[in-house]
Design a protein around this motif. Sequence first.
Motif, PDB file in Angstrom:
ATOM      1  N   GLU A   1      -1.439  -3.140  -8.871  1.00 47.78           N
ATOM      2  CA  GLU A   1      -0.123  -3.263  -8.237  1.00 47.78           C
ATOM      3  C   GLU A   1       0.420  -1.892  -7.841  1.00 47.78           C
ATOM      4  O   GLU A   1       1.022  -1.741  -6.776  1.00 47.78           O
ATOM      5  CB  GLU A   1       0.845  -3.984  -9.168  1.00 47.78           C
ATOM      6  CG  GLU A   1       0.578  -5.467  -9.279  1.00 47.78           C
ATOM      7  CD  GLU A   1       1.490  -6.180 -10.267  1.00 47.78           C
ATOM      8  OE1 GLU A   1       2.399  -5.537 -10.833  1.00 47.78           O
ATOM      9  OE2 GLU A   1       1.279  -7.387 -10.464  1.00 47.78           O
ATOM     10  N   GLU A   2       0.194  -0.896  -8.685  1.00 46.29           N
ATOM     11  CA  GLU A   2       0.638   0.468  -8.371  1.00 46.29           C
ATOM     12  C   GLU A   2      -0.107   1.001  -7.146  1.00 46.29           C
ATOM     13  O   GLU A   2       0.498   1.626  -6.268  1.00 46.29           O
ATOM     14  CB  GLU A   2       0.423   1.387  -9.576  1.00 46.29           C
ATOM     15  CG  GLU A   2       0.985   2.773  -9.397  1.00 46.29           C
ATOM     16  CD  GLU A   2       2.496   2.812  -9.208  1.00 46.29           C
ATOM     17  OE1 GLU A   2       2.978   3.744  -8.541  1.00 46.29           O
ATOM     18  OE2 GLU A   2       3.192   1.927  -9.724  1.00 46.29           O
ATOM     19  N   LYS A   3      -1.417   0.747  -7.083  1.00 44.98           N
ATOM     20  CA  LYS A   3      -2.194   1.184  -5.917  1.00 44.98           C
ATOM     21  C   LYS A   3      -1.700   0.487  -4.655  1.00 44.98           C
ATOM     22  O   LYS A   3      -1.562   1.119  -3.603  1.00 44.98           O
ATOM     23  CB  LYS A   3      -3.684   0.894  -6.123  1.00 44.98           C
ATOM     24  CG  LYS A   3      -4.364   1.854  -7.060  1.00 44.98           C
ATOM     25  CD  LYS A   3      -5.841   1.539  -7.191  1.00 44.98           C
ATOM     26  CE  LYS A   3      -6.512   2.475  -8.177  1.00 44.98           C
ATOM     27  NZ  LYS A   3      -7.945   2.174  -8.327  1.00 44.98           N
ATOM     28  N   ILE A   4      -1.438  -0.807  -4.759  1.00 52.55           N
ATOM     29  CA  ILE A   4      -0.932  -1.565  -3.608  1.00 52.55           C
ATOM     30  C   ILE A   4       0.400  -0.986  -3.152  1.00 52.55           C
ATOM     31  O   ILE A   4       0.641  -0.816  -1.954  1.00 52.55           O
ATOM     32  CB  ILE A   4      -0.807  -3.064  -3.954  1.00 52.55           C
ATOM     33  CG1 ILE A   4      -2.192  -3.689  -4.090  1.00 52.55           C
ATOM     34  CG2 ILE A   4       0.029  -3.803  -2.921  1.00 52.55           C
ATOM     35  CD1 ILE A   4      -2.194  -5.079  -4.675  1.00 52.55           C
ATOM     36  N   LYS A   5       1.259  -0.657  -4.119  1.00 53.02           N
ATOM     37  CA  LYS A   5       2.563  -0.085  -3.797  1.00 53.02           C
ATOM     38  C   LYS A   5       2.397   1.247  -3.057  1.00 53.02           C
ATOM     39  O   LYS A   5       3.063   1.495  -2.050  1.00 53.02           O
ATOM     40  CB  LYS A   5       3.363   0.113  -5.085  1.00 53.02           C
ATOM     41  CG  LYS A   5       4.743   0.679  -4.884  1.00 53.02           C
ATOM     42  CD  LYS A   5       5.458   0.840  -6.203  1.00 53.02           C
ATOM     43  CE  LYS A   5       6.793   1.548  -6.025  1.00 53.02           C
ATOM     44  NZ  LYS A   5       7.448   1.823  -7.310  1.00 53.02           N
ATOM     45  N   LYS A   6       1.481   2.092  -3.547  1.00 53.23           N
ATOM     46  CA  LYS A   6       1.256   3.390  -2.899  1.00 53.23           C
ATOM     47  C   LYS A   6       0.687   3.216  -1.497  1.00 53.23           C
ATOM     48  O   LYS A   6       1.110   3.906  -0.562  1.00 53.23           O
ATOM     49  CB  LYS A   6       0.315   4.251  -3.746  1.00 53.23           C
ATOM     50  CG  LYS A   6       0.973   4.803  -4.985  1.00 53.23           C
ATOM     51  CD  LYS A   6       0.031   5.651  -5.802  1.00 53.23           C
ATOM     52  CE  LYS A   6       0.706   6.156  -7.062  1.00 53.23           C
ATOM     53  NZ  LYS A   6      -0.190   6.959  -7.888  1.00 53.23           N
ATOM     54  N   VAL A   7      -0.272   2.297  -1.350  1.00 56.76           N
ATOM     55  CA  VAL A   7      -0.849   2.044  -0.028  1.00 56.76           C
ATOM     56  C   VAL A   7       0.222   1.528   0.920  1.00 56.76           C
ATOM     57  O   VAL A   7       0.292   1.942   2.083  1.00 56.76           O
ATOM     58  CB  VAL A   7      -2.036   1.050  -0.131  1.00 56.76           C
ATOM     59  CG1 VAL A   7      -2.453   0.544   1.233  1.00 56.76           C
ATOM     60  CG2 VAL A   7      -3.214   1.707  -0.838  1.00 56.76           C
ATOM     61  N   LYS A   8       1.067   0.652   0.421  1.00 56.07           N
ATOM     62  CA  LYS A   8       2.151   0.104   1.239  1.00 56.07           C
ATOM     63  C   LYS A   8       3.095   1.226   1.678  1.00 56.07           C
ATOM     64  O   LYS A   8       3.488   1.292   2.849  1.00 56.07           O
ATOM     65  CB  LYS A   8       2.905  -0.944   0.416  1.00 56.07           C
ATOM     66  CG  LYS A   8       3.762  -1.868   1.189  1.00 56.07           C
ATOM     67  CD  LYS A   8       4.339  -2.928   0.255  1.00 56.07           C
ATOM     68  CE  LYS A   8       5.087  -3.991   1.004  1.00 56.07           C
ATOM     69  NZ  LYS A   8       5.672  -4.988   0.120  1.00 56.07           N
TER      70      LYS A   8
ATOM     71  N   LEU B   1       2.397   4.448   1.911  1.00 54.92           N
ATOM     72  CA  LEU B   1       1.702   5.296   2.876  1.00 54.92           C
ATOM     73  C   LEU B   1       1.621   4.629   4.248  1.00 54.92           C
ATOM     74  O   LEU B   1       1.802   5.285   5.277  1.00 54.92           O
ATOM     75  CB  LEU B   1       0.286   5.627   2.380  1.00 54.92           C
ATOM     76  CG  LEU B   1       0.191   6.648   1.254  1.00 54.92           C
ATOM     77  CD1 LEU B   1      -1.232   6.755   0.743  1.00 54.92           C
ATOM     78  CD2 LEU B   1       0.673   8.007   1.741  1.00 54.92           C
ATOM     79  N   THR B   2       1.369   3.336   4.246  1.00 54.10           N
ATOM     80  CA  THR B   2       1.291   2.596   5.507  1.00 54.10           C
ATOM     81  C   THR B   2       2.629   2.626   6.221  1.00 54.10           C
ATOM     82  O   THR B   2       2.691   2.848   7.439  1.00 54.10           O
ATOM     83  CB  THR B   2       0.850   1.140   5.243  1.00 54.10           C
ATOM     84  OG1 THR B   2      -0.400   1.150   4.563  1.00 54.10           O
ATOM     85  CG2 THR B   2       0.732   0.349   6.514  1.00 54.10           C
ATOM     86  N   GLU B   3       3.700   2.407   5.470  1.00 56.81           N
ATOM     87  CA  GLU B   3       5.033   2.448   6.080  1.00 56.81           C
ATOM     88  C   GLU B   3       5.338   3.847   6.616  1.00 56.81           C
ATOM     89  O   GLU B   3       5.890   3.992   7.705  1.00 56.81           O
ATOM     90  CB  GLU B   3       6.084   2.011   5.063  1.00 56.81           C
ATOM     91  CG  GLU B   3       6.040   0.533   4.754  1.00 56.81           C
ATOM     92  CD  GLU B   3       6.972   0.125   3.618  1.00 56.81           C
ATOM     93  OE1 GLU B   3       7.615   1.005   3.002  1.00 56.81           O
ATOM     94  OE2 GLU B   3       7.057  -1.087   3.346  1.00 56.81           O
ATOM     95  N   GLU B   4       4.964   4.860   5.847  1.00 56.11           N
ATOM     96  CA  GLU B   4       5.206   6.236   6.275  1.00 56.11           C
ATOM     97  C   GLU B   4       4.420   6.546   7.555  1.00 56.11           C
ATOM     98  O   GLU B   4       4.968   7.105   8.510  1.00 56.11           O
ATOM     99  CB  GLU B   4       4.802   7.207   5.164  1.00 56.11           C
ATOM    100  CG  GLU B   4       5.073   8.651   5.481  1.00 56.11           C
ATOM    101  CD  GLU B   4       4.661   9.580   4.352  1.00 56.11           C
ATOM    102  OE1 GLU B   4       4.267  10.710   4.654  1.00 56.11           O
ATOM    103  OE2 GLU B   4       4.723   9.159   3.184  1.00 56.11           O
ATOM    104  N   LYS B   5       3.149   6.162   7.563  1.00 58.04           N
ATOM    105  CA  LYS B   5       2.322   6.398   8.763  1.00 58.04           C
ATOM    106  C   LYS B   5       2.867   5.596   9.947  1.00 58.04           C
ATOM    107  O   LYS B   5       2.858   6.077  11.084  1.00 58.04           O
ATOM    108  CB  LYS B   5       0.859   6.019   8.498  1.00 58.04           C
ATOM    109  CG  LYS B   5       0.157   6.920   7.527  1.00 58.04           C
ATOM    110  CD  LYS B   5       0.001   8.298   8.101  1.00 58.04           C
ATOM    111  CE  LYS B   5      -0.722   9.192   7.116  1.00 58.04           C
ATOM    112  NZ  LYS B   5      -0.853  10.558   7.615  1.00 58.04           N
ATOM    113  N   GLY B   6       3.341   4.387   9.667  1.00 49.85           N
ATOM    114  CA  GLY B   6       3.939   3.567  10.724  1.00 49.85           C
ATOM    115  C   GLY B   6       5.167   4.233  11.320  1.00 49.85           C
ATOM    116  O   GLY B   6       5.354   4.233  12.549  1.00 49.85           O
TER     117      GLY B   6
END
Length: 123
Positions: free
Chosen positions: A67-74, A76-81
Amino acid sequence: MSVNNDNGLVLDPEPTGRAIEVIKLISQAEDSGKKRKEFAESEAKLIIEEASQRAKKSAAFEEAKAEEKIKKVKELTEEKGRELAINILTQVKDSCDELKESARQNKPDALRAAIERIVSEWR
């Protein structure tokens, strides 16, 4: 007095002291075996319960990590978006600014052409 049974064994109808001791030892061995079996079953249940608890804790830990990894990926994805959106908006704004500047530069020629067309149509 001895009795001969069908197996050819001679049985003494009156147990001797030694026979009683052997019977007691057999009985004790059976009791001891039962107790060891019960103890082993009890130990096995404890081991299974402990393993189950460790597995549950491990699963919960791994789930939390995932869940922590998913949160970080999310994140990062939002930031890159956001960065991508900003870049696209910047490019669009720059293109609009270039078009506006080009229109400003062509304005006198466009006005002259429009006036000439109006004048030529009125003649």
